[in-house]
Design a protein around this motif. Structure first.
Motif, PDB file in Angstrom:
ATOM      1  N   GLY A 274       0.811  -1.214   0.000  1.00  0.00           N
ATOM      2  CA  GLY A 274       0.000   0.000   0.000  1.00  0.00           C
ATOM      3  C   GLY A 274       0.841   1.259   0.000  1.00  0.00           C
ATOM      4  O   GLY A 274       2.074   1.224   0.001  1.00  0.00           O
ATOM      5  N   LEU A 275       0.163   2.405   0.027  1.00  0.00           N
ATOM      6  CA  LEU A 275       0.838   3.695  -0.085  1.00  0.00           C
ATOM      7  C   LEU A 275       1.810   3.935   1.065  1.00  0.00           C
ATOM      8  O   LEU A 275       2.881   4.516   0.875  1.00  0.00           O
ATOM      9  CB  LEU A 275      -0.200   4.823  -0.138  1.00  0.00           C
ATOM     10  CG  LEU A 275      -1.085   4.870  -1.390  1.00  0.00           C
ATOM     11  CD1 LEU A 275      -2.114   5.985  -1.264  1.00  0.00           C
ATOM     12  CD2 LEU A 275      -0.232   5.067  -2.644  1.00  0.00           C
ATOM     13  N   LEU A 276       1.446   3.507   2.273  1.00  0.00           N
ATOM     14  CA  LEU A 276       2.300   3.773   3.421  1.00  0.00           C
ATOM     15  C   LEU A 276       3.600   2.980   3.371  1.00  0.00           C
ATOM     16  O   LEU A 276       4.581   3.347   4.027  1.00  0.00           O
ATOM     17  CB  LEU A 276       1.547   3.461   4.719  1.00  0.00           C
ATOM     18  CG  LEU A 276       0.353   4.360   5.027  1.00  0.00           C
ATOM     19  CD1 LEU A 276      -0.358   3.903   6.292  1.00  0.00           C
ATOM     20  CD2 LEU A 276       0.800   5.814   5.170  1.00  0.00           C
ATOM     21  N   GLY A 277       3.618   1.908   2.607  1.00  0.00           N
ATOM     22  CA  GLY A 277       4.833   1.119   2.493  1.00  0.00           C
ATOM     23  C   GLY A 277       5.795   1.630   1.437  1.00  0.00           C
ATOM     24  O   GLY A 277       6.929   1.129   1.334  1.00  0.00           O
ATOM     25  N   ILE A 278       5.378   2.634   0.667  1.00  0.00           N
ATOM     26  CA  ILE A 278       6.204   3.114  -0.439  1.00  0.00           C
ATOM     27  C   ILE A 278       7.553   3.680   0.016  1.00  0.00           C
ATOM     28  O   ILE A 278       8.585   3.392  -0.611  1.00  0.00           O
ATOM     29  CB  ILE A 278       5.418   4.131  -1.278  1.00  0.00           C
ATOM     30  CG1 ILE A 278       4.396   3.377  -2.157  1.00  0.00           C
ATOM     31  CG2 ILE A 278       6.341   4.980  -2.145  1.00  0.00           C
ATOM     32  CD1 ILE A 278       3.554   4.273  -3.044  1.00  0.00           C
ATOM     33  N   PRO A 279       7.637   4.487   1.102  1.00  0.00           N
ATOM     34  CA  PRO A 279       8.950   5.051   1.461  1.00  0.00           C
ATOM     35  C   PRO A 279      10.030   4.000   1.713  1.00  0.00           C
ATOM     36  O   PRO A 279      11.158   4.142   1.225  1.00  0.00           O
ATOM     37  CB  PRO A 279       8.642   5.857   2.731  1.00  0.00           C
ATOM     38  CG  PRO A 279       7.213   6.222   2.604  1.00  0.00           C
ATOM     39  CD  PRO A 279       6.562   5.045   1.943  1.00  0.00           C
ATOM     40  N   VAL A 280       9.706   2.952   2.459  1.00  0.00           N
ATOM     41  CA  VAL A 280      10.704   1.925   2.764  1.00  0.00           C
ATOM     42  C   VAL A 280      11.081   1.151   1.502  1.00  0.00           C
ATOM     43  O   VAL A 280      12.274   0.907   1.237  1.00  0.00           O
ATOM     44  CB  VAL A 280      10.187   0.959   3.847  1.00  0.00           C
ATOM     45  CG1 VAL A 280      11.163  -0.197   4.055  1.00  0.00           C
ATOM     46  CG2 VAL A 280       9.977   1.696   5.154  1.00  0.00           C
ATOM     47  N   LEU A 281      10.089   0.777   0.716  1.00  0.00           N
ATOM     48  CA  LEU A 281      10.364   0.021  -0.502  1.00  0.00           C
ATOM     49  C   LEU A 281      11.161   0.858  -1.505  1.00  0.00           C
ATOM     50  O   LEU A 281      12.052   0.340  -2.189  1.00  0.00           O
ATOM     51  CB  LEU A 281       9.060  -0.458  -1.128  1.00  0.00           C
ATOM     52  CG  LEU A 281       8.300  -1.523  -0.335  1.00  0.00           C
ATOM     53  CD1 LEU A 281       6.937  -1.798  -0.960  1.00  0.00           C
ATOM     54  CD2 LEU A 281       9.108  -2.806  -0.253  1.00  0.00           C
ATOM     55  N   MET A 282      10.861   2.144  -1.590  1.00  0.00           N
ATOM     56  CA  MET A 282      11.620   3.012  -2.486  1.00  0.00           C
ATOM     57  C   MET A 282      13.072   3.144  -2.031  1.00  0.00           C
ATOM     58  O   MET A 282      13.991   3.195  -2.858  1.00  0.00           O
ATOM     59  CB  MET A 282      10.977   4.395  -2.564  1.00  0.00           C
ATOM     60  CG  MET A 282       9.812   4.502  -3.524  1.00  0.00           C
ATOM     61  SD  MET A 282       9.345   6.232  -3.825  1.00  0.00           S
ATOM     62  CE  MET A 282      10.759   6.819  -4.774  1.00  0.00           C
ATOM     63  N   ALA A 283      13.282   3.202  -0.721  1.00  0.00           N
ATOM     64  CA  ALA A 283      14.650   3.305  -0.204  1.00  0.00           C
ATOM     65  C   ALA A 283      15.457   2.076  -0.586  1.00  0.00           C
ATOM     66  O   ALA A 283      16.603   2.181  -1.049  1.00  0.00           O
ATOM     67  CB  ALA A 283      14.609   3.470   1.314  1.00  0.00           C
ATOM     68  N   LEU A 284      14.868   0.907  -0.403  1.00  0.00           N
ATOM     69  CA  LEU A 284      15.556  -0.327  -0.787  1.00  0.00           C
ATOM     70  C   LEU A 284      15.838  -0.353  -2.288  1.00  0.00           C
ATOM     71  O   LEU A 284      16.964  -0.627  -2.719  1.00  0.00           O
ATOM     72  CB  LEU A 284      14.703  -1.536  -0.408  1.00  0.00           C
ATOM     73  CG  LEU A 284      14.744  -1.980   1.045  1.00  0.00           C
ATOM     74  CD1 LEU A 284      13.643  -3.004   1.303  1.00  0.00           C
ATOM     75  CD2 LEU A 284      16.097  -2.572   1.405  1.00  0.00           C
ATOM     76  N   ALA A 285      14.804  -0.075  -3.071  1.00  0.00           N
ATOM     77  CA  ALA A 285      14.944  -0.144  -4.518  1.00  0.00           C
ATOM     78  C   ALA A 285      15.956   0.876  -5.027  1.00  0.00           C
ATOM     79  O   ALA A 285      16.699   0.611  -5.980  1.00  0.00           O
ATOM     80  CB  ALA A 285      13.587   0.079  -5.185  1.00  0.00           C
ATOM     81  N   GLY A 286      16.010   2.055  -4.395  1.00  0.00           N
ATOM     82  CA  GLY A 286      16.989   3.051  -4.796  1.00  0.00           C
ATOM     83  C   GLY A 286      18.415   2.563  -4.586  1.00  0.00           C
ATOM     84  O   GLY A 286      19.293   2.774  -5.431  1.00  0.00           O
ATOM     85  N   ALA A 287      18.643   1.893  -3.459  1.00  0.00           N
ATOM     86  CA  ALA A 287      19.972   1.340  -3.195  1.00  0.00           C
ATOM     87  C   ALA A 287      20.311   0.245  -4.199  1.00  0.00           C
ATOM     88  O   ALA A 287      21.451   0.152  -4.676  1.00  0.00           O
ATOM     89  CB  ALA A 287      20.027   0.789  -1.774  1.00  0.00           C
ATOM     90  N   PHE A 288      19.326  -0.585  -4.542  1.00  0.00           N
ATOM     91  CA  PHE A 288      19.571  -1.643  -5.536  1.00  0.00           C
ATOM     92  C   PHE A 288      19.901  -1.032  -6.897  1.00  0.00           C
ATOM     93  O   PHE A 288      20.749  -1.549  -7.634  1.00  0.00           O
ATOM     94  CB  PHE A 288      18.338  -2.547  -5.661  1.00  0.00           C
ATOM     95  CG  PHE A 288      17.947  -3.232  -4.381  1.00  0.00           C
ATOM     96  CD1 PHE A 288      18.851  -3.418  -3.354  1.00  0.00           C
ATOM     97  CD2 PHE A 288      16.640  -3.708  -4.202  1.00  0.00           C
ATOM     98  CE1 PHE A 288      18.481  -4.059  -2.171  1.00  0.00           C
ATOM     99  CE2 PHE A 288      16.271  -4.340  -3.032  1.00  0.00           C
ATOM    100  CZ  PHE A 288      17.184  -4.510  -2.012  1.00  0.00           C
ATOM    101  N   ALA A 289      19.239   0.085  -7.235  1.00  0.00           N
ATOM    102  CA  ALA A 289      19.501   0.739  -8.518  1.00  0.00           C
ATOM    103  C   ALA A 289      20.921   1.299  -8.564  1.00  0.00           C
ATOM    104  O   ALA A 289      21.597   1.224  -9.599  1.00  0.00           O
ATOM    105  CB  ALA A 289      18.482   1.854  -8.766  1.00  0.00           C
ATOM    106  N   LEU A 290      21.377   1.855  -7.451  1.00  0.00           N
ATOM    107  CA  LEU A 290      22.742   2.379  -7.407  1.00  0.00           C
ATOM    108  C   LEU A 290      23.761   1.254  -7.547  1.00  0.00           C
ATOM    109  O   LEU A 290      24.812   1.420  -8.194  1.00  0.00           O
ATOM    110  CB  LEU A 290      22.969   3.145  -6.104  1.00  0.00           C
ATOM    111  CG  LEU A 290      22.175   4.444  -5.946  1.00  0.00           C
ATOM    112  CD1 LEU A 290      22.467   5.086  -4.604  1.00  0.00           C
ATOM    113  CD2 LEU A 290      22.476   5.410  -7.085  1.00  0.00           C
ATOM    114  N   ALA A 291      23.467   0.096  -6.944  1.00  0.00           N
ATOM    115  CA  ALA A 291      24.356  -1.059  -7.103  1.00  0.00           C
ATOM    116  C   ALA A 291      24.386  -1.502  -8.558  1.00  0.00           C
ATOM    117  O   ALA A 291      25.441  -1.883  -9.084  1.00  0.00           O
ATOM    118  CB  ALA A 291      23.891  -2.200  -6.202  1.00  0.00           C
TER     119      ALA A 291
END
Length: 322
Positions: A274-291
């Protein structure tokens, strides 16, 4: 209270419902003590995991700052080179989304069983058939593999280690996302929006809370193996590649930032937290994208993704074991 009412209370309130049915000075003090003992063990596990995350976040923040410094000085070489096939990869990602939804819908017609998670696993694997699209569009498979990072990389053993480094580096971003999620959850409750007492969580968590060994095995397969494999290929391989190609003429830092944020938002939005879970999931995905940007292979983000899901599963398992 009738048996049906008791069962409804358990379904609606979970552990709290069980505790309400075993009141203090009630007829079954042993049941109440078992519930309280499980709660104390869960609290210890949760506090311990949070302390480890804080410690890892401190180390990760140092690594993140070091990486940014080295990148600024031009001492880190990226693993992404443009091939001009970005538009085809946009089509490939769209084909993946459609295929995943259609296959997932088709499984609803199959009889429910204790192998439901295996059906989910089959859908995830079958959705990789979307990778045939760029080949059908004339891109050689060898080029597709290079574009998406489907290889062992320059130093395979090093890539495994860098996956661990990538996960630790992601922790400060995750902590920031977690605090933002908690703030948004509190605001939603203040505004009267319905929010689960347990916060945003994947539906698989509810299944795992009532899991036997067979279910835990399926959870491990889906969460720790297939999700990192399939999602990294499609989101950090296909979608991120498309976005980087589309913004390749811009300043590299802005292109990387925009591509990481956009692909991370899509990744978070399609998940069922859901919408409230977006910040944590985006943080993880952002780190994966940088890797992914850093290395020429998807192995580091896959390893980091698997470590994250495995850590969450381990905490959940330790918190719920009887």
């Amino acid at each position: 209270m009738t048996g049906a009412e008791q069962e409804r209370l358990r379904q609606q309130l979970g552990w709290f419902g069980e505790l309400a049915l075993a009141p203090a000075n009630g007829p079954d003090p042993e049941a109440r003590e078992r519930l309280l003992s499980a709660a104390r063990r869960s609290a210890v596990v949760q506090l311990g995991s949070f302390a480890l995350t804080l410690g890892g976040g401190f180390v990760g923040a140092i690594l993140l700052l070091l990486g940014l410094f080295l990148c600024h000085r031009g001492l880190l070489r990226g693993g992404l080179s443009f091939s001009g096939n970005g538009g085809i990869y946009a089509e490939t990602f769209a084909a993946y989304l459609v295929l995943f939804q259609v296959l997932g819908y088709a499984t609803r017609w199959l009889p429910a069983s204790n192998a439901r998670l295996l059906l989910m696993a089959a859908v995830m694997v079958a959705s990789l058939a979307a990778l045939a699209w760029p080949v059908l569009r004339g891109v050689p498979w060898s080029q597709v593999r290079r574009d998406l990072g489907l290889g062992a990389g320059r130093r395979p053993l090093l890539e495994l280690f860098l996956g661990v480094v990538s996960y630790v580096t992601a922790l400060p971003l995750v902590l920031a996302g977690l605090f933002l999620m908690l703030a948004l959850t509190g605001l939603a409750r203040q505004l009267g929006y319905p929010v689960s007492p347990f916060g945003p969580a994947h539906p698989i968590v509810g299944l795992a809370l009532r899991a036997d060994a067979w279910t835990w095995l399926q959870v491990a397969l889906v969460a720790c193996v297939l999700a990192p494999l399939v999602e990294e290929i499609m989101f950090r391989g296909v979608l991120y590649r498309h976005l980087r190609e589309a913004t390749g003429r811009w300043h590299p830092a802005f292109s990387v930032l925009l591509s990481a944020v956009a692909s991370s938002f899509v990744f978070a939005a399609v998940h069922p937290q859901g919408l409230l879970g977006i910040p944590v999931l985006m943080a993880l995905a952002g780190a994966f994208a940088l890797a992914r940007e850093w290395r020429e292979t998807l192995i580091p983000p896959m390893i980091a993704h698997g470590l994250n899901n495995g850590a969450v599963m381990l905490v959940l398992m330790l918190s719920t074991l009887n």
